[in-house]
Enzyme design. Structure first.
Site, PDB file in Angstrom:
ATOM      1  N   GLU A   1       0.855  -1.199   0.000  1.00 55.31           N
ATOM      2  CA  GLU A   1       0.000   0.000   0.000  1.00 55.31           C
ATOM      3  C   GLU A   1       0.886   1.241   0.000  1.00 55.31           C
ATOM      4  O   GLU A   1       1.966   1.219   0.565  1.00 55.31           O
ATOM      5  CB  GLU A   1      -0.849   0.054   1.288  1.00 55.31           C
TER       6      GLU A   1
ATOM      7  N   LYS B   1       2.331   4.585   1.400  1.00 56.15           N
ATOM      8  CA  LYS B   1       2.401   5.126   2.758  1.00 56.15           C
ATOM      9  C   LYS B   1       2.152   6.624   2.674  1.00 56.15           C
ATOM     10  O   LYS B   1       3.006   7.380   2.213  1.00 56.15           O
ATOM     11  CB  LYS B   1       3.760   4.840   3.387  1.00 56.15           C
TER      12      LYS B   1
ATOM     13  N   ASP C   1       1.580  10.440   3.782  1.00 59.92           N
ATOM     14  CA  ASP C   1       2.226  11.278   4.773  1.00 59.92           C
ATOM     15  C   ASP C   1       1.175  12.180   5.388  1.00 59.92           C
ATOM     16  O   ASP C   1       0.937  13.283   4.925  1.00 59.92           O
ATOM     17  CB  ASP C   1       3.317  12.092   4.085  1.00 59.92           C
TER      18      ASP C   1
ATOM     19  N   TYR D   1      -6.651   1.762   6.293  1.00 55.99           N
ATOM     20  CA  TYR D   1      -5.729   0.683   5.943  1.00 55.99           C
ATOM     21  C   TYR D   1      -5.684  -0.437   6.972  1.00 55.99           C
ATOM     22  O   TYR D   1      -4.854  -1.333   6.873  1.00 55.99           O
ATOM     23  CB  TYR D   1      -4.322   1.231   5.699  1.00 55.99           C
TER      24      TYR D   1
ATOM     25  N   LYS E   1      10.783   3.212   2.843  1.00 56.78           N
ATOM     26  CA  LYS E   1      10.732   4.655   2.632  1.00 56.78           C
ATOM     27  C   LYS E   1      11.392   5.058   1.316  1.00 56.78           C
ATOM     28  O   LYS E   1      12.345   4.432   0.866  1.00 56.78           O
ATOM     29  CB  LYS E   1      11.450   5.374   3.793  1.00 56.78           C
TER      30      LYS E   1
ATOM     31  N   CYS F   1      19.073  48.297  -2.755  1.00 52.91           N
ATOM     32  CA  CYS F   1      18.747  47.219  -3.691  1.00 52.91           C
ATOM     33  C   CYS F   1      20.015  46.760  -4.415  1.00 52.91           C
ATOM     34  O   CYS F   1      20.727  47.590  -4.997  1.00 52.91           O
ATOM     35  CB  CYS F   1      17.708  47.703  -4.703  1.00 52.91           C
TER      36      CYS F   1
ATOM     37  N   CYS G   1      19.445  47.893  -8.402  1.00 51.84           N
ATOM     38  CA  CYS G   1      19.375  49.276  -8.887  1.00 51.84           C
ATOM     39  C   CYS G   1      19.918  50.290  -7.880  1.00 51.84           C
ATOM     40  O   CYS G   1      20.007  51.475  -8.191  1.00 51.84           O
ATOM     41  CB  CYS G   1      17.938  49.635  -9.269  1.00 51.84           C
TER      42      CYS G   1
ATOM     43  N   CYS H   1      12.588  46.910  -2.445  1.00 50.49           N
ATOM     44  CA  CYS H   1      13.344  47.909  -3.181  1.00 50.49           C
ATOM     45  C   CYS H   1      12.374  49.032  -3.533  1.00 50.49           C
ATOM     46  O   CYS H   1      11.300  48.780  -4.088  1.00 50.49           O
ATOM     47  CB  CYS H   1      13.911  47.282  -4.445  1.00 50.49           C
TER      48      CYS H   1
ATOM     49  N   CYS I   1      13.859  49.931 -11.317  1.00 48.48           N
ATOM     50  CA  CYS I   1      14.691  48.775 -10.993  1.00 48.48           C
ATOM     51  C   CYS I   1      14.550  47.725 -12.082  1.00 48.48           C
ATOM     52  O   CYS I   1      13.462  47.224 -12.353  1.00 48.48           O
ATOM     53  CB  CYS I   1      14.273  48.196  -9.645  1.00 48.48           C
TER      54      CYS I   1
HETATM   55  S1  IVH Z   1      -0.122   0.396   8.953  1.00 50.66           S
HETATM   56  C1  IVH Z   1       0.296  -2.150  12.347  1.00 50.66           C
HETATM   57  N1  IVH Z   1      -0.494   1.400   6.555  1.00 50.66           N
HETATM   58  O1  IVH Z   1       2.645   5.313   8.969  1.00 50.66           O
HETATM   59  C2  IVH Z   1       0.470  -1.231  11.242  1.00 50.66           C
HETATM   60  N2  IVH Z   1       0.399   2.824   8.230  1.00 50.66           N
HETATM   61  O2  IVH Z   1       5.131   4.759  10.390  1.00 50.66           O
HETATM   62  C3  IVH Z   1       0.235   0.169  11.605  1.00 50.66           C
HETATM   63  N3  IVH Z   1       0.799   5.117   7.500  1.00 50.66           N
HETATM   64  O3  IVH Z   1       1.320   5.438  12.225  1.00 50.66           O
HETATM   65  C4  IVH Z   1       0.258   1.138  10.488  1.00 50.66           C
HETATM   66  N4  IVH Z   1       0.080   4.860   5.437  1.00 50.66           N
HETATM   67  O4  IVH Z   1       0.264   6.894  10.386  1.00 50.66           O
HETATM   68  C5  IVH Z   1      -0.064   1.640   7.799  1.00 50.66           C
HETATM   69  N5  IVH Z   1      -0.909   2.164   4.397  1.00 50.66           N
HETATM   70  C6  IVH Z   1      -0.495   2.392   5.645  1.00 50.66           C
HETATM   71  C7  IVH Z   1      -0.030   3.671   6.060  1.00 50.66           C
HETATM   72  C8  IVH Z   1       0.426   3.831   7.366  1.00 50.66           C
HETATM   73  C9  IVH Z   1       0.575   5.709   6.334  1.00 50.66           C
HETATM   74  C10 IVH Z   1       1.365   5.786   8.688  1.00 50.66           C
HETATM   75  C11 IVH Z   1       0.571   5.601   9.937  1.00 50.66           C
HETATM   76  C12 IVH Z   1       1.499   4.951  10.924  1.00 50.66           C
HETATM   77  C13 IVH Z   1       2.827   5.333  10.364  1.00 50.66           C
HETATM   78  C14 IVH Z   1       3.880   4.338  10.804  1.00 50.66           C
END
Ligand code: IVH
Length: 673
Positions: A114, A116, A118, A226, A315, A409, A412, A426, A432
């Protein structure tokens, strides 16, 4: 209309609105227009207003509720919210997969991969299908109650779909701000004189932890689920794949990018594929999460204190890196604002080489106390210009030199003035050359007048050689003027002049944006164009009228009115128009005889089609709605009108016939219904 009938209609509207929210936010596949949705919504609001006894907490109208009495009260999670271990390299991923295989005693483990996101982890607790509480992750055991704010997220269902939801379901997911929402939010922040958020994550966190849910409601937050915490009543799904499918079936938003893959190779392939498409996703991600698919296998693998052994985050390369400040430049923008920019030893940040980072303004420079020779950490967030997060003080060399902000500036030599805010400017105005150059660059840019071939280098030369001083001068250029410039042949000179000429035919929002009015970005330019329809009206508007435009606050209104009150700007605009710059007039709801009125059409009209009637009514300024509510002013009924006339009578809405419609069109005035 009887109480039962109104109650039934309210229930129908709630179901319709839930359905269409689901189509829009969860499936990303709307069936009706936004306007249609708004009409249904307005109808429900009207009913609930008239009959407060029919209002219900899970009604789509009730997303913004009262402020919670105790802001962010602690919530103990039914099941701890775990975190994830990280891997950064292929080797570390291979090691993770090897450990999993060894513990399970077989190869070819199935993983669900999946994105991840942010954002911010939340737990959504549904009891008997109704959202009762939303909490942040906190320390994993205890989070904060953010129910009132989460309820404002339209992607988050207040009630689950389907007939038999589990008795208790804690859905776990990530609240995030899509890129576009982030840019829009920051544009607004700046327009309102506030500070932009550094990245979507901060913006999402800040938005969710707003004390006033009405403010959260203005932020376009989204959520993807998720996982689960507590699940009571019925059998919880036996695999991550089935779980996500089940969450989706219950109407919860689940990321469509999820895939089931096999083994380390499958994971890596997914990671690389998603990495390539990362910039095209409508939200920011910082990596990929792999989860062992089978729940029995997850149990076998177990958990460490805070992280499961059955899942890991892979990551993407860091979006932050450490490098050295080689110098500090001061750039002059088109409004004369002086921006200190750090010149850096080149460094890769999130896979892109960075050699400059903005320090925004002199105040920021002194607050961060960046000195030449310092080691600094640099961040790149999405499309945002790289910026310096902070100085590594412990690594400051003894000879690091503080930067003295110039009082003249650098381009100029005009004096630098500080306005009320933090901006140093400026005072040279269009004397300028930097300001001239930036104004012209902006005017010619792709999203403004889109003049092909008039690039930065060419603009710079035109300004330095005194061939253009204002944007209007561009339209006087001949191929001969360009041919004695560097790298300009006869053909390319003719091409540029042709492109300049072609840009005369533009559209109003582009023209407005191209003027480079301080505080007016593309979105504001479009809003102004929509509101005013044409330039004369806009130029004549005072600040009071300007703040009536959506998204225009006092700061922006002041900037706009100051811009148009300057004689020089008026002269340049007049010169542009004299040079033939023009645009088609925008259609604007005219202040017609039916303006502000909402009309519903029903039945078959003899002399015109439904579309013609709609267009005719809109021409008179009316809003044509599809369903009858307390807000309807007239129903126009043709032959075999059906239930709308009945509803009109119940609401006391006047019903008129086709001959009345003709009379309006002829006389331009509503008759008596
Ligand atoms: S699973 C037991 N799935 O990443 C598993 N986390 O670094 C718990 N996050 O606290 C998390 N996308 O805020 C999971 N597809 C995803 C995610 C995800 C983002 C975040 C989440 C978690 C943090 C962990």
């Amino acid at each position: 209309m009887t109480r039962d009938a109104v109650a039934a209609r309210a229930a129908e509207l709630r179901a319709l609105l839930d359905h269409h929210s689901y189509r829009y936010y969860v499936l990303d596949d709307p069936e009706i227009s936004d306007a249609e949705y708004d009409r249904l919504f307005a109808e429900l609001v009207a009913i609930e207003h008239e009959r407060p006894d029919l209002a219900r907490a899970d009604s789509p109208t009730q997303r913004v509720g009262a402020r919670p009495s105790a802001a962010f009260a602690p919530v103990v999670h039914g099941q701890a919210m775990l975190s994830l271990g990280n891997v950064f390299t292929d080797q570390e991923l291979a090691d993770f997969d090897r450990r999993v295989r060894e513990r399970l005693g077989h190869d070819d483990v199935h993983y669900v991969a999946e994105p991840k996101l942010d954002g911010l982890a939340v737990s959504l607790r549904y009891e008997n299908g109704v959202l009762v509480r939303a909490a942040t992750r906190g320390d994993g055991t205890t989070g904060e109650d953010v129910t009132a704010n989460v309820r404002t997220i339209r992607a988050c269902p207040l009630r689950l779909r389907g007939h038999a939801p589990p008795r208790v379901l804690e859905a776990r997911g990530e609240v995030y701000l899509p890129r576009e929402g982030f840019l829009r939010l920051n544009e607004n922040q700046i327009a309102q004189g506030g500070k932009p958020f550094a990245n979507p994550r901060n913006a999402a966190a800040g938005s969710l932890r707003q004390l006033d849910p009405a403010v959260s409601a203005q932020r376009p937050l989204r959520v993807f689920c998720y996982g689960i915490g507590e699940w009571l009543g019925g059998q919880a799904p036996a695999s991550q794949e089935a779980l996500l499918a089940m969450l989706a079936e219950l109407g919860l938003p689940v990321n469509p990018e999820r895939r089931t893959v096999v083994g380390y190779e499958g994971c890596l392939q997914y990671y690389e594929d998603l990495g390539r498409r990362r910039a095209d996703l409508p939200y920011e991600i910082d990596g990929v999460v792999y989860k062992v698919n089978e729940v029995v296998e997850q149990r076998l693998l177990g958990e460490l204190s805070r992280t499961p052994r059955w899942a890991v985050a892979h990551k993407f390369p860091a979006e932050e890196a450490v490098t050295r400040v080689l110098g500090i430049d001061v750039q002059v923008g088109r409004t004369g604002a002086l921006t200190p920019v750090a010149v850096l030893a080149s460094v890769a940040v999130g896979g892109v080489m960075v050699s400059h980072a903005t320090l925004h303004n002199p105040e920021e420079l002194s607050r961060k106390d960046v000195r030449i020779g310092d080691f600094v950490s640099v961040r790149r967030a999405g499309d945002v210009i790289p910026e310096i997060v902070g100085v590594l003080r412990e690594r400051r060399p003894p000879d690091a030199t503080p930067f003295i902000f110039p009082d003249h500036c650098p381009v100029c030599g005009s004096p630098v003035v500080r306005d009320e805010g933090v901006v140093a400017r400026c005072a040279g105005g269009l004397v300028c050359q930097a300001q001239r150059r930036e104004t012209i660059r902006h005017f010619a840019s792709r999203r403004a007048m889109d003049i092909e071939g008039l690039g930065d280098k060419l603009v710079e030369q035109l300004v330095l050689r005194g061939k253009v001083a204002t944007v209007a001068d561009l339209y006087r250029l001949t191929p001969g003027d360009l041919m004695d410039l560097e790298r300009m042949g006869e053909r390319s000179a003719a091409k540029v002049v042709g492109a300049i000429a072609a840009s005369r035919h533009t559209v109003f929002p582009r023209f407005l944006y191209a003027l480079g009015i301080p505080e007016v970005g593309e979105a504001t330019a479009a809003a102004l164009a929509r509101h005013f329809g044409d330039l004369e009206d806009l130029m004549a508007a005072d600040e009071e009228r300007l703040v009536e435009v959506p998204d225009v606050g006092p700061v922006v209104a002041h900037a706009i009115s100051t811009f148009f009150s300057e004689r020089h700007n008026r002269e340049v605009i007049a010169a542009l128009r004299a040079a033939g710059v023009s645009w088609p007039r925008l259609e604007r709801p005219a202040a017609g005889p039916l303006s502000g009125k909402t009309v519903v059409l029903t039945g078959t009209l003899e002399g015109m089609t439904r579309d013609e009637a709609r267009a005719a009514l809109e021409g008179l300024g009316a809003k044509v709605a599809s369903s009858v509510s307390a807000r309807t002013d007239y129903v126009v009924a043709g032959r075999d009108p059906g239930s709308k006339v009945r509803r009109a009578e119940e609401w006391g809405v006047p019903v008129v016939g086709e001959e009345d419609l003709r009379a309006w069109l002829g006389e331009g005035r509503p008759g008596q219904g």
